[in-house]
Design a protein around this motif. Structure first.
Motif, PDB file in Angstrom:
ATOM      1  N   ALA A 106     -28.986   0.774 -40.372  1.00 46.42           N
ATOM      2  CA  ALA A 106     -28.706   2.162 -40.773  1.00 46.42           C
ATOM      3  C   ALA A 106     -29.944   3.034 -40.602  1.00 46.42           C
ATOM      4  CB  ALA A 106     -28.221   2.206 -42.220  1.00 46.42           C
ATOM      5  N   SER A 107     -31.112   2.505 -40.975  1.00 48.67           N
ATOM      6  CA  SER A 107     -32.364   3.261 -40.798  1.00 48.67           C
ATOM      7  C   SER A 107     -32.635   3.526 -39.329  1.00 48.67           C
ATOM      8  CB  SER A 107     -33.543   2.498 -41.409  1.00 48.67           C
ATOM      9  OG  SER A 107     -33.409   2.413 -42.795  1.00 48.67           O
ATOM     10  N   LEU A 108     -32.399   2.507 -38.497  1.00 51.93           N
ATOM     11  CA  LEU A 108     -32.619   2.679 -37.060  1.00 51.93           C
ATOM     12  C   LEU A 108     -31.656   3.701 -36.471  1.00 51.93           C
ATOM     13  CD1 LEU A 108     -33.222  -1.024 -35.998  1.00 51.93           C
ATOM     14  CD2 LEU A 108     -34.884   0.824 -35.945  1.00 51.93           C
ATOM     15  N   ASN A 109     -30.403   3.677 -36.917  1.00 53.43           N
ATOM     16  CA  ASN A 109     -29.433   4.656 -36.426  1.00 53.43           C
ATOM     17  C   ASN A 109     -29.828   6.070 -36.831  1.00 53.43           C
ATOM     18  OD1 ASN A 109     -27.855   2.765 -35.125  1.00 53.43           O
ATOM     19  ND2 ASN A 109     -26.497   2.453 -36.866  1.00 53.43           N
ATOM     20  N   GLU A 110     -30.323   6.206 -38.064  1.00 53.24           N
ATOM     21  CA  GLU A 110     -30.777   7.522 -38.507  1.00 53.24           C
ATOM     22  C   GLU A 110     -31.972   7.975 -37.694  1.00 53.24           C
ATOM     23  OE1 GLU A 110     -31.669   9.955 -42.567  1.00 53.24           O
ATOM     24  OE2 GLU A 110     -30.452   8.158 -42.548  1.00 53.24           O
ATOM     25  N   LEU A 111     -32.882   7.054 -37.415  1.00 57.05           N
ATOM     26  CA  LEU A 111     -34.046   7.369 -36.582  1.00 57.05           C
ATOM     27  C   LEU A 111     -33.596   7.848 -35.210  1.00 57.05           C
ATOM     28  CD1 LEU A 111     -37.110   7.276 -35.975  1.00 57.05           C
ATOM     29  CD2 LEU A 111     -36.829   4.864 -35.448  1.00 57.05           C
ATOM     30  N   ARG A 112     -32.634   7.147 -34.627  1.00 57.10           N
ATOM     31  CA  ARG A 112     -32.137   7.532 -33.305  1.00 57.10           C
ATOM     32  C   ARG A 112     -31.496   8.920 -33.345  1.00 57.10           C
ATOM     33  NH1 ARG A 112     -27.748   3.761 -30.663  1.00 57.10           N
ATOM     34  NH2 ARG A 112     -28.634   2.556 -32.334  1.00 57.10           N
ATOM     35  N   ARG A 113     -30.706   9.190 -34.403  1.00 63.72           N
ATOM     36  CA  ARG A 113     -30.070  10.510 -34.514  1.00 63.72           C
ATOM     37  C   ARG A 113     -31.095  11.621 -34.640  1.00 63.72           C
ATOM     38  NH1 ARG A 113     -26.278   7.748 -37.537  1.00 63.72           N
ATOM     39  NH2 ARG A 113     -27.313   8.286 -39.477  1.00 63.72           N
ATOM     40  N   VAL A 115     -34.166  11.639 -33.528  1.00 66.24           N
ATOM     41  CA  VAL A 115     -34.856  11.836 -32.243  1.00 66.24           C
ATOM     42  C   VAL A 115     -33.941  12.536 -31.244  1.00 66.24           C
ATOM     43  CG1 VAL A 115     -35.894  10.636 -30.298  1.00 66.24           C
ATOM     44  CG2 VAL A 115     -36.438   9.928 -32.612  1.00 66.24           C
ATOM     45  N   GLU A 116     -32.676  12.112 -31.181  1.00 67.87           N
ATOM     46  CA  GLU A 116     -31.740  12.727 -30.230  1.00 67.87           C
ATOM     47  C   GLU A 116     -31.488  14.192 -30.569  1.00 67.87           C
ATOM     48  OE1 GLU A 116     -28.354  10.192 -30.433  1.00 67.87           O
ATOM     49  OE2 GLU A 116     -29.231   8.675 -29.103  1.00 67.87           O
ATOM     50  N   THR A 117     -31.469  14.524 -31.845  1.00 64.72           N
ATOM     51  CA  THR A 117     -31.229  15.904 -32.265  1.00 64.72           C
ATOM     52  C   THR A 117     -32.349  16.824 -31.817  1.00 64.72           C
ATOM     53  OG1 THR A 117     -30.054  15.114 -34.202  1.00 64.72           O
ATOM     54  CG2 THR A 117     -30.793  17.372 -34.268  1.00 64.72           C
ATOM     55  N   HIS A 118     -33.582  16.314 -31.852  1.00 64.65           N
ATOM     56  CA  HIS A 118     -34.747  17.160 -31.547  1.00 64.65           C
ATOM     57  C   HIS A 118     -35.341  16.865 -30.176  1.00 64.65           C
ATOM     58  CE1 HIS A 118     -34.326  17.353 -35.905  1.00 64.65           C
ATOM     59  NE2 HIS A 118     -34.891  18.536 -35.811  1.00 64.65           N
ATOM     60  N   GLN A 119     -34.583  16.269 -29.338  1.00 67.20           N
ATOM     61  CA  GLN A 119     -35.104  15.887 -28.025  1.00 67.20           C
ATOM     62  C   GLN A 119     -35.033  17.072 -27.063  1.00 67.20           C
ATOM     63  OE1 GLN A 119     -33.206  12.489 -26.442  1.00 67.20           O
ATOM     64  NE2 GLN A 119     -34.008  12.748 -24.402  1.00 67.20           N
ATOM     65  N   SER A 183     -44.932   4.866 -43.360  1.00 67.90           N
ATOM     66  CA  SER A 183     -44.697   3.620 -44.095  1.00 67.90           C
ATOM     67  C   SER A 183     -43.344   2.998 -43.798  1.00 67.90           C
ATOM     68  CB  SER A 183     -44.820   3.883 -45.600  1.00 67.90           C
ATOM     69  OG  SER A 183     -43.838   4.820 -45.998  1.00 67.90           O
ATOM     70  N   GLY A 184     -42.563   3.623 -42.935  1.00 66.53           N
ATOM     71  CA  GLY A 184     -41.262   3.049 -42.618  1.00 66.53           C
ATOM     72  C   GLY A 184     -40.564   3.838 -41.535  1.00 66.53           C
ATOM     73  N   LYS A 185     -39.326   3.419 -41.237  1.00 73.04           N
ATOM     74  CA  LYS A 185     -38.575   4.039 -40.138  1.00 73.04           C
ATOM     75  C   LYS A 185     -38.246   5.498 -40.415  1.00 73.04           C
ATOM     76  CE  LYS A 185     -36.524  -0.369 -38.957  1.00 73.04           C
ATOM     77  NZ  LYS A 185     -37.021  -1.085 -40.123  1.00 73.04           N
ATOM     78  N   ASP A 186     -37.965   5.822 -41.687  1.00 73.64           N
ATOM     79  CA  ASP A 186     -37.642   7.213 -42.014  1.00 73.64           C
ATOM     80  C   ASP A 186     -38.836   8.123 -41.764  1.00 73.64           C
ATOM     81  OD1 ASP A 186     -35.099   6.446 -42.754  1.00 73.64           O
ATOM     82  OD2 ASP A 186     -35.592   6.263 -44.877  1.00 73.64           O
TER      83      ASP A 186
END
Length: 200
Positions: A106-113, A115-119, A183-186
């Motif tokens: 879930a953290s990785l999916n949020e990270l991907r979203r 990045v994709e939003t601000h790409q 300190s983490g993915k978020d």
């Protein structure tokens, strides 16, 4: 000559030993099959397979040792007790491991979203990772792992893709976070979003 009751007890003990060890053998085979034949690599399924494989080995060798040292009655008690405890503990462990893996995904999916939003359209993922690597003095391996993290890969998927151990990936991610001051993915997602905004 042994009494008939004694022979019956021996047979019941042997059946109990075979039953307990057999159930653990089946649980081990099922766990290995689920880990080996699942469509995506799951750290939880691998951990469950290792757990049941270890328990089956302990049951097998433990029953042999106890039968040699004592008798089949003691081995049957050991076998059935180990079987019951292992199934209970295995069920709880698999739930806890699955929950941890779900949180990571879930953290990785949020990270991907994020990045994709601000790409930026003209700014590829590789270019952003290369720029980040230069700015934070990341090694080539850390840059590759950053790229894979931003693609939404889990730690086990990264380890498989880079052909390294899960612990090696964990160490690189820890170093990556330290260098980038997160300190983490978020926080990594926030840092990358902020960089995209500054770059734009």
């Amino acid at each position: 000559m042994r009494a008939k009751g004694g022979l019956v007890m021996d047979w019941m003990s042997v059946v109990a030993v075979i039953g307990g060890v057999g159930v653990l053998f089946v649980a081990c085979c099922v766990a290995i099959a689920q880990a080996a034949f699942s469509e995506t690599m799951s750290r939880t399924k691998l951990q469950v397979a290792i757990f049941y494989g270890t328990v089956f080995a302990v049951a097998l060798f433990g029953c042999l040792a106890i039968t040699q040292a004592a008798d089949t009655g003691a081995a049957s008690v050991f076998s059935l007790a180990l079987c019951a405890v292992s199934l209970f503990v295995g069920w709880h462990l698999s739930r806890a491991w699955r929950l941890n893996e779900d949180v990571e995904i879930a953290s990785l999916n949020e990270l991907r979203r994020f990045v994709e939003t601000h790409q930026n359209v003209e700014d590829s993922l590789e270019e952003r990772c290369a720029r980040t690597a230069r700015d934070y003095d990341l090694t080539r391996r850390e840059e590759a792992i950053l790229n894979l993290l931003l693609e939404g890969k889990t730690r086990s998927e990264i380890a498989r893709e880079l052909v390294v151990s899960d612990n090696t990936v964990k160490t690189h991610i820890r170093n990556l976070y330290r260098k980038m001051g997160v300190s983490g993915k978020d926080e990594l997602a926030d840092a990358m979003v902020e960089r995209c905004g500054n770059a734009g």
